[in-house]
Design an enzyme around this catalytic site. Sequence first.
Site, mmCIF file in Angstrom:
data_model
loop_
_atom_site.group_PDB
_atom_site.id
_atom_site.type_symbol
_atom_site.label_atom_id
_atom_site.label_comp_id
_atom_site.label_asym_id
_atom_site.label_seq_id
_atom_site.Cartn_x
_atom_site.Cartn_y
_atom_site.Cartn_z
ATOM 1 N N ARG A 174 37.120 80.648 43.972
ATOM 2 C CA ARG A 174 36.200 80.973 42.871
ATOM 3 C C ARG A 174 34.809 81.305 43.416
ATOM 4 N NH1 ARG A 174 36.787 78.991 37.793
ATOM 5 N NH2 ARG A 174 34.691 78.142 37.714
ATOM 6 N N ARG A 177 29.192 85.909 50.839
ATOM 7 C CA ARG A 177 28.672 87.281 50.965
ATOM 8 C C ARG A 177 27.856 87.443 52.242
ATOM 9 N NH1 ARG A 177 26.697 86.755 45.397
ATOM 10 N NH2 ARG A 177 28.456 87.115 44.013
ATOM 11 N N ARG A 185 39.947 65.279 35.677
ATOM 12 C CA ARG A 185 38.593 64.799 35.951
ATOM 13 C C ARG A 185 37.829 64.738 34.660
ATOM 14 N NH1 ARG A 185 34.628 67.411 38.115
ATOM 15 N NH2 ARG A 185 35.497 69.476 38.471
ATOM 16 N N ARG A 202 25.236 67.828 40.144
ATOM 17 C CA ARG A 202 24.253 68.888 39.914
ATOM 18 C C ARG A 202 23.285 68.479 38.825
ATOM 19 N NH1 ARG A 202 28.780 73.453 38.026
ATOM 20 N NH2 ARG A 202 29.895 72.079 36.610
ATOM 21 N N GLU A 206 24.747 65.594 36.164
ATOM 22 C CA GLU A 206 26.192 65.588 35.913
ATOM 23 C C GLU A 206 26.889 64.737 36.976
ATOM 24 O OE1 GLU A 206 27.895 69.541 35.347
ATOM 25 O OE2 GLU A 206 29.731 68.886 36.345
ATOM 26 N N TYR A 250 42.758 75.859 35.147
ATOM 27 C CA TYR A 250 41.314 75.950 35.320
ATOM 28 C C TYR A 250 40.865 77.305 34.745
ATOM 29 C CZ TYR A 250 37.170 75.111 38.395
ATOM 30 O OH TYR A 250 35.926 74.874 38.915
ATOM 31 N N ASP A 293 38.234 79.870 32.860
ATOM 32 C CA ASP A 293 36.883 80.143 32.382
ATOM 33 C C ASP A 293 36.963 80.591 30.923
ATOM 34 O OD1 ASP A 293 35.262 79.484 34.505
ATOM 35 O OD2 ASP A 293 35.509 81.415 35.496
HETATM 36 P P1 FAD Z 1 38.117 73.112 25.210
HETATM 37 O O1 FAD Z 1 36.803 73.768 25.149
HETATM 38 O O2 FAD Z 1 38.281 71.892 26.057
HETATM 39 O O3 FAD Z 1 38.539 72.760 23.709
HETATM 40 C C1 FAD Z 1 39.608 71.893 23.389
HETATM 41 C C2 FAD Z 1 39.255 71.199 22.094
HETATM 42 O O4 FAD Z 1 40.392 70.456 21.631
HETATM 43 C C3 FAD Z 1 38.122 70.200 22.249
HETATM 44 O O5 FAD Z 1 37.103 70.494 21.317
HETATM 45 C C4 FAD Z 1 38.778 68.840 21.973
HETATM 46 O O6 FAD Z 1 37.900 67.928 21.333
HETATM 47 C C5 FAD Z 1 39.916 69.237 21.067
HETATM 48 N N1 FAD Z 1 41.024 68.276 21.095
HETATM 49 C C6 FAD Z 1 41.643 67.801 22.189
HETATM 50 N N2 FAD Z 1 42.603 66.900 21.810
HETATM 51 C C7 FAD Z 1 42.573 66.850 20.460
HETATM 52 C C8 FAD Z 1 43.327 66.109 19.503
HETATM 53 N N3 FAD Z 1 44.301 65.250 19.868
HETATM 54 N N4 FAD Z 1 43.034 66.276 18.186
HETATM 55 C C9 FAD Z 1 42.040 67.140 17.793
HETATM 56 N N5 FAD Z 1 41.304 67.864 18.681
HETATM 57 C C10 FAD Z 1 41.587 67.723 19.997
HETATM 58 N N6 FAD Z 1 33.605 78.620 31.691
HETATM 59 C C11 FAD Z 1 32.879 79.747 31.906
HETATM 60 O O7 FAD Z 1 33.356 80.848 31.593
HETATM 61 N N7 FAD Z 1 31.614 79.690 32.432
HETATM 62 C C12 FAD Z 1 31.023 78.515 32.773
HETATM 63 O O8 FAD Z 1 29.874 78.505 33.235
HETATM 64 C C13 FAD Z 1 31.771 77.317 32.578
HETATM 65 N N8 FAD Z 1 31.222 76.136 32.920
HETATM 66 C C14 FAD Z 1 31.917 74.995 32.680
HETATM 67 C C15 FAD Z 1 31.320 73.788 32.984
HETATM 68 C C16 FAD Z 1 31.985 72.602 32.713
HETATM 69 C C17 FAD Z 1 31.300 71.300 33.044
HETATM 70 C C18 FAD Z 1 33.284 72.631 32.142
HETATM 71 C C19 FAD Z 1 34.022 71.360 31.835
HETATM 72 C C20 FAD Z 1 33.899 73.831 31.851
HETATM 73 C C21 FAD Z 1 33.223 75.024 32.112
HETATM 74 N N9 FAD Z 1 33.789 76.263 31.787
HETATM 75 C C22 FAD Z 1 33.077 77.415 32.015
HETATM 76 C C23 FAD Z 1 35.134 76.358 31.188
HETATM 77 C C24 FAD Z 1 35.099 76.364 29.674
HETATM 78 O O9 FAD Z 1 34.568 75.146 29.190
HETATM 79 C C25 FAD Z 1 36.534 76.567 29.182
HETATM 80 O O10 FAD Z 1 37.034 77.803 29.613
HETATM 81 C C26 FAD Z 1 36.665 76.559 27.717
HETATM 82 O O11 FAD Z 1 36.084 75.413 27.176
HETATM 83 C C27 FAD Z 1 38.146 76.547 27.380
HETATM 84 O O12 FAD Z 1 38.305 76.441 26.022
HETATM 85 P P2 FAD Z 1 39.553 75.662 25.443
HETATM 86 O O13 FAD Z 1 39.578 75.995 23.980
HETATM 87 O O14 FAD Z 1 40.773 75.914 26.225
HETATM 88 O O15 FAD Z 1 39.245 74.105 25.692
HETATM 89 N N1 UDP Z 2 31.795 74.008 45.448
HETATM 90 C C1 UDP Z 2 31.224 73.322 46.488
HETATM 91 N N2 UDP Z 2 29.855 73.293 46.595
HETATM 92 C C2 UDP Z 2 29.047 73.895 45.700
HETATM 93 C C3 UDP Z 2 29.640 74.594 44.622
HETATM 94 C C4 UDP Z 2 31.014 74.620 44.522
HETATM 95 O O1 UDP Z 2 31.914 72.735 47.291
HETATM 96 O O2 UDP Z 2 27.807 73.792 45.835
HETATM 97 C C5 UDP Z 2 33.265 74.028 45.361
HETATM 98 C C6 UDP Z 2 33.783 72.833 44.556
HETATM 99 O O3 UDP Z 2 35.015 72.407 45.102
HETATM 100 C C7 UDP Z 2 33.967 73.431 43.166
HETATM 101 C C8 UDP Z 2 34.438 74.863 43.508
HETATM 102 O O4 UDP Z 2 33.704 75.197 44.686
HETATM 103 O O5 UDP Z 2 34.911 72.732 42.419
HETATM 104 C C9 UDP Z 2 34.204 75.876 42.408
HETATM 105 O O6 UDP Z 2 32.810 75.896 42.099
HETATM 106 P P1 UDP Z 2 32.264 76.260 40.671
HETATM 107 O O7 UDP Z 2 30.788 76.343 40.729
HETATM 108 O O8 UDP Z 2 33.019 77.430 40.164
HETATM 109 O O9 UDP Z 2 32.671 74.932 39.866
HETATM 110 P P2 UDP Z 2 32.636 74.609 38.281
HETATM 111 O O10 UDP Z 2 31.464 75.323 37.698
HETATM 112 O O11 UDP Z 2 33.942 75.064 37.743
HETATM 113 O O12 UDP Z 2 32.477 73.139 38.256
#
Ligand code: FAD
Ligand code: UDP
Length: 384
Positions: free
Chosen positions: A174, A178, A257, A288, A311, A361, A363
Amino acid sequence: MQADLVVVGSGLFGATVAQRAAEELGVHVVVVERREHLGGNAYSYRDAETGIEVHRYGSHIFHTSDERVWAYANRFTDFNDYRHHVYANHRGEIYPLPINLGTINQFFRAALGPQAARALIAEQAAEITGEPANLEDKAISLIGRPLYEAFIRGYTAKQWQTDPTELDAAIITRLPVRLNYNNRYFSDPHEGIPVDGYGTWVERMLDQPRIDVRLGEDFLGTDGPLTRDACIGRVPVVYTGALDRFFNQRLGALTWRTLDFDTHILPTGDHQGTAVINYSDADVPYTRVHEFRHYHPERTYPDDATVIMREYSRMAGSDDDPYYPVGTPSDRARLAQYQRLTAEVEPQQVAFGGRLGSYRYLDMDRAIAAALDCFEQRVRPWFG
Ligand code: FAD
Ligand code: UDP
């Protein structure tokens, strides 16, 4: 409640399926959401004290190369021109990420050009021969051991709490490497933050008369008309909660996690000068620090207050919200067994999807793309 379709979870996967079904098929959709808000992990809201848009579950930056997803998202929200940059704090010094020529030259106290840097990294990566089988080998093959130990090993150990030799090599791919000074975190043609926030975006998707939203209700709860036992086999269901929990972890728990967030309002107009700083070293307990004001340069925010969030990452217990599938080799074997169980219930008009329901995983853009496909391939045929 009368429903033609029940969607469990209001993240971007569930919201997309619900929106398509109501609009395209004219069916009545009930969205069941355990939390008290829409939007899943992408949810953001305006902090009451400062007006700053806070990403409740950590920074979310929308980016995509998928024109179908970009067009669909733009039906419900405009995006600003934010471009994501991340910096790393390693032993008290700030470096640009993802690893690029700037990082390499700063780390080695050098002034290498692209070819010389490529040769140096190739020499340092030479210990890995053959196809790298896990995250550690993959990272060393891409950047060599010294950079791996500085920027990847400690961060990954904190983030995944799993030995990097047990983690899937795909996790690290991911992050680009560069051999120029481009430190844009993402390379997709479309990138930005929804101008009114993620919460408003998803509210707009679900704001139509054929969609009812039930907040604060657990589909896996023991009683009520909108639970698994009341719905499966009686009404079509799209489930986006954790896959193993749907089956009461009958085949054992999948490893997830979870995250803890520590949010503060500080009396300054700018705390760290950028949206995200990663802490690479194992002895700093958080992974972070997010500073949310930087996501909306187009908004006017107070110059004497800022919102930051640290976080922390740890393994999820059965009462914790799952955020990331860990995906060790034993998880992958268990996932294949759960997929056999899903194949048994799917004929009862049940579909599993999203990050939690597919144990992938994803996005945001890939969650939306998968939901558009789920709607066309699974949900539409249920309604003839
Ligand atoms: P979720 O957003 O997890 O939605 C699932 C929903 O189901 C939740 O609201 C939950 O409460 C509900 N649910 C679960 N079980 C039940 C139940 N039994 N009854 C009722 N409701 C329930 N993606 C990006 O593109 N860019 C980013 O920068 C990015 N950063 C991220 C940073 C973090 C810390 C995390 C955790 C994820 C990040 N993502 C990012 C990924 C992004 O959050 C997911 O792609 C997106 O949320 C997926 O949507 P989803 O609907 O599959 O799941
Ligand atoms: N990663 C790392 N150091 C960094 C940033 C990322 O080792 O400073 C690794 C780490 O294993 C992470 C993966 O690269 O899970 C993907 O990074 P990304 O920023 O996409 O993580 P996310 O935003 O999904 O937590």
